[in-house]
Scaffold this motif. Structure first.
Motif, PDB file in Angstrom:
ATOM      1  N   VAL A 111       5.557   0.477 -14.591  1.00 45.83           N
ATOM      2  CA  VAL A 111       6.695  -0.437 -13.840  1.00 45.83           C
ATOM      3  C   VAL A 111       7.296  -1.399 -14.586  1.00 45.83           C
ATOM      4  O   VAL A 111       6.051  -1.916 -15.398  1.00 45.83           O
ATOM      5  N   ARG A 112       8.627  -1.404 -14.985  1.00 46.25           N
ATOM      6  CA  ARG A 112       9.357  -2.235 -16.235  1.00 46.25           C
ATOM      7  C   ARG A 112      10.063  -3.093 -15.459  1.00 46.25           C
ATOM      8  O   ARG A 112      11.249  -2.429 -14.475  1.00 46.25           O
ATOM      9  N   ALA A 136      -2.125  -2.507 -10.336  1.00 47.22           N
ATOM     10  CA  ALA A 136      -1.406  -3.248 -11.248  1.00 47.22           C
ATOM     11  C   ALA A 136       0.313  -3.401 -10.153  1.00 47.22           C
ATOM     12  O   ALA A 136       1.202  -4.827  -9.836  1.00 47.22           O
ATOM     13  N   ILE A 137       1.037  -1.931  -9.587  1.00 45.52           N
ATOM     14  CA  ILE A 137       2.615  -1.799  -9.434  1.00 45.52           C
ATOM     15  C   ILE A 137       1.825  -2.889  -7.785  1.00 45.52           C
ATOM     16  O   ILE A 137       3.271  -3.275  -7.910  1.00 45.52           O
ATOM     17  N   GLY A 138       1.193  -2.208  -7.146  1.00 45.17           N
ATOM     18  CA  GLY A 138       1.447  -3.360  -5.678  1.00 45.17           C
ATOM     19  C   GLY A 138       1.023  -4.389  -5.979  1.00 45.17           C
ATOM     20  O   GLY A 138       1.676  -5.621  -5.340  1.00 45.17           O
ATOM     21  N   ALA A 139       0.276  -4.719  -7.120  1.00 40.82           N
ATOM     22  CA  ALA A 139       0.339  -6.152  -6.909  1.00 40.82           C
ATOM     23  C   ALA A 139       2.054  -7.167  -7.398  1.00 40.82           C
ATOM     24  O   ALA A 139       1.733  -8.223  -6.708  1.00 40.82           O
ATOM     25  N   ASP A 175       0.633  -1.453   0.035  1.00 42.86           N
ATOM     26  CA  ASP A 175       0.240   0.280  -0.085  1.00 42.86           C
ATOM     27  C   ASP A 175       0.566   1.373   0.134  1.00 42.86           C
ATOM     28  O   ASP A 175       0.740   2.824  -0.459  1.00 42.86           O
ATOM     29  N   THR A 176       2.364   1.446   0.967  1.00 41.31           N
ATOM     30  CA  THR A 176       2.702   2.295   0.969  1.00 41.31           C
ATOM     31  C   THR A 176       3.181   2.635  -0.262  1.00 41.31           C
ATOM     32  O   THR A 176       3.926   3.393  -0.795  1.00 41.31           O
ATOM     33  N   THR A 203       6.595 -10.019  -5.550  1.00 38.88           N
ATOM     34  CA  THR A 203       8.159 -10.158  -5.891  1.00 38.88           C
ATOM     35  C   THR A 203       8.482 -10.352  -4.697  1.00 38.88           C
ATOM     36  O   THR A 203       9.113 -11.268  -4.254  1.00 38.88           O
ATOM     37  N   ALA A 204       7.365  -9.650  -3.111  1.00 40.78           N
ATOM     38  CA  ALA A 204       7.471 -10.295  -1.522  1.00 40.78           C
ATOM     39  C   ALA A 204       7.383 -11.289  -1.778  1.00 40.78           C
ATOM     40  O   ALA A 204       8.971 -11.616  -0.449  1.00 40.78           O
TER      41      ALA A 204
END
Length: 106
Positions: free
Chosen positions: A32-33, A44-47, A20-21, A52-53
């Protein structure tokens, strides 16, 4: 290393699992690429960051920053349980309204 803009400093300092942050460091229509894929928009960036995490545990330490072709490029030393670790990666950022508008990791 010089002071980084707040959105970039927050992105780099935030725990990879705090999606979220991380997402709120970006504009609504940011891209983001990474690893040959493009992720567009905060959701999509959060997902992407959440995936990745969960796949990898890693630390990222900024070691240099430079301006090039209208982008701020931060080189970070990244270590973790991913193939090729450790590695120095370039994070090429552009900003819009003090938020990250594009990020390309290479």
């Amino acid at each position: 290393m010089r002071d980084l803009p707040k959105a970039i400093a927050t992105y780099l300092a935030t725990d990879p699992g705090d999606t979220d942050t991380v997402a709120h460091c970006f504009t609504e229509d940011a891209t983001v690429r990474d690893e040959g894929k493009t992720h567009t928009g905060r959701a999509a960036i959060g997902a992407w960051r959440a995936r990745t995490a969960t796949e990898y545990q890693y630390t990222s330490t900024p070691i240099a920053a430079r301006s090039e072709d209208g982008r701020l490029i931060v080189t970070a030393h990244v270590e973790g349980n991913f193939p090729g670790s450790p590695v120095d990666l370039d994070y090429a950022f552009t900003l819009r309204n003090d938020l990250i508008h594009t990020l390309e990791i290479s």
